[in-house]
Scaffold this motif. Structure first.
Motif, short mmCIF file in Angstrom:
data_model
loop_
_atom_site.label_atom_id
_atom_site.label_comp_id
_atom_site.label_asym_id
_atom_site.label_seq_id
_atom_site.Cartn_x
_atom_site.Cartn_y
_atom_site.Cartn_z
N THR A 167 0.85 -1.18 0.00
CA THR A 167 0.00 0.00 0.00
C THR A 167 0.89 1.23 0.00
O THR A 167 1.80 1.35 0.82
N ARG A 213 0.63 5.27 0.33
CA ARG A 213 -0.31 6.32 0.73
C ARG A 213 0.46 7.42 1.45
O ARG A 213 1.22 7.14 2.37
N PRO A 256 -3.70 7.27 -3.21
CA PRO A 256 -3.33 5.97 -2.65
C PRO A 256 -3.49 4.85 -3.67
O PRO A 256 -4.45 4.84 -4.46
N CYS A 303 -2.90 0.39 -4.13
CA CYS A 303 -2.71 -0.89 -3.47
C CYS A 303 -2.30 -1.90 -4.54
O CYS A 303 -2.94 -1.99 -5.59
N GLY A 343 -6.45 1.37 -7.59
CA GLY A 343 -6.35 2.79 -7.29
C GLY A 343 -6.51 3.60 -8.57
O GLY A 343 -6.56 3.05 -9.67
#
Length: 114
Positions: free
Chosen positions: A42, A44, A75, A77, A94
């Protein structure tokens, strides 16, 4: 012989329960599919986090790639799965372009020898 209507056989709440049950099948499938993955990356707010079986020796190089080369503004993923033949399947989620998603897949396949 009088005609008997079939819809009276199931009360209204029984029909409602059937509709709810049928509507839940795709939702449960989506939840089951989304949670599966050998690893999850992830990205972010300028941070990269790893979950699952991602090689510890590759995290620094991968974090550098995501933070400096890709540098997503939203963000994202990345979910990776290893198949039985040791082929890496990667899904990028995303708001990112298809070209950037392919670039991420290429990087990870080369880095992880998948």
């Amino acid at each position: 012989m009088p005609f008997i209507e079939q819809h009276d056989m199931i009360p209204w709440y029984g029909r409602a329960a059937i509709v709810v049950g049928v509507a839940m099948i795709p939702w449960l499938g989506y939840i089951g599919w989304k949670k599966k993955g050998d690893f999850r990356i992830t990205v972010r707010a300028g941070r990269v986090s790893y979950r699952g079986r991602f090689p510890a020796g590759r995290t620094a190089e991968t974090s550098d790639f995501f933070l400096h080369d890709v540098a997503p503004k939203v963000p994202i993923c990345v979910i990776g799965n290893w198949t039985r033949g040791r082929v890496l399947r990667i899904s990028v989620q995303g708001r990112i372009g298809s070209g950037e998603a392919q670039r991420i897949r290429n990087f990870l396949k080369m880095t992880l020898n998948g």
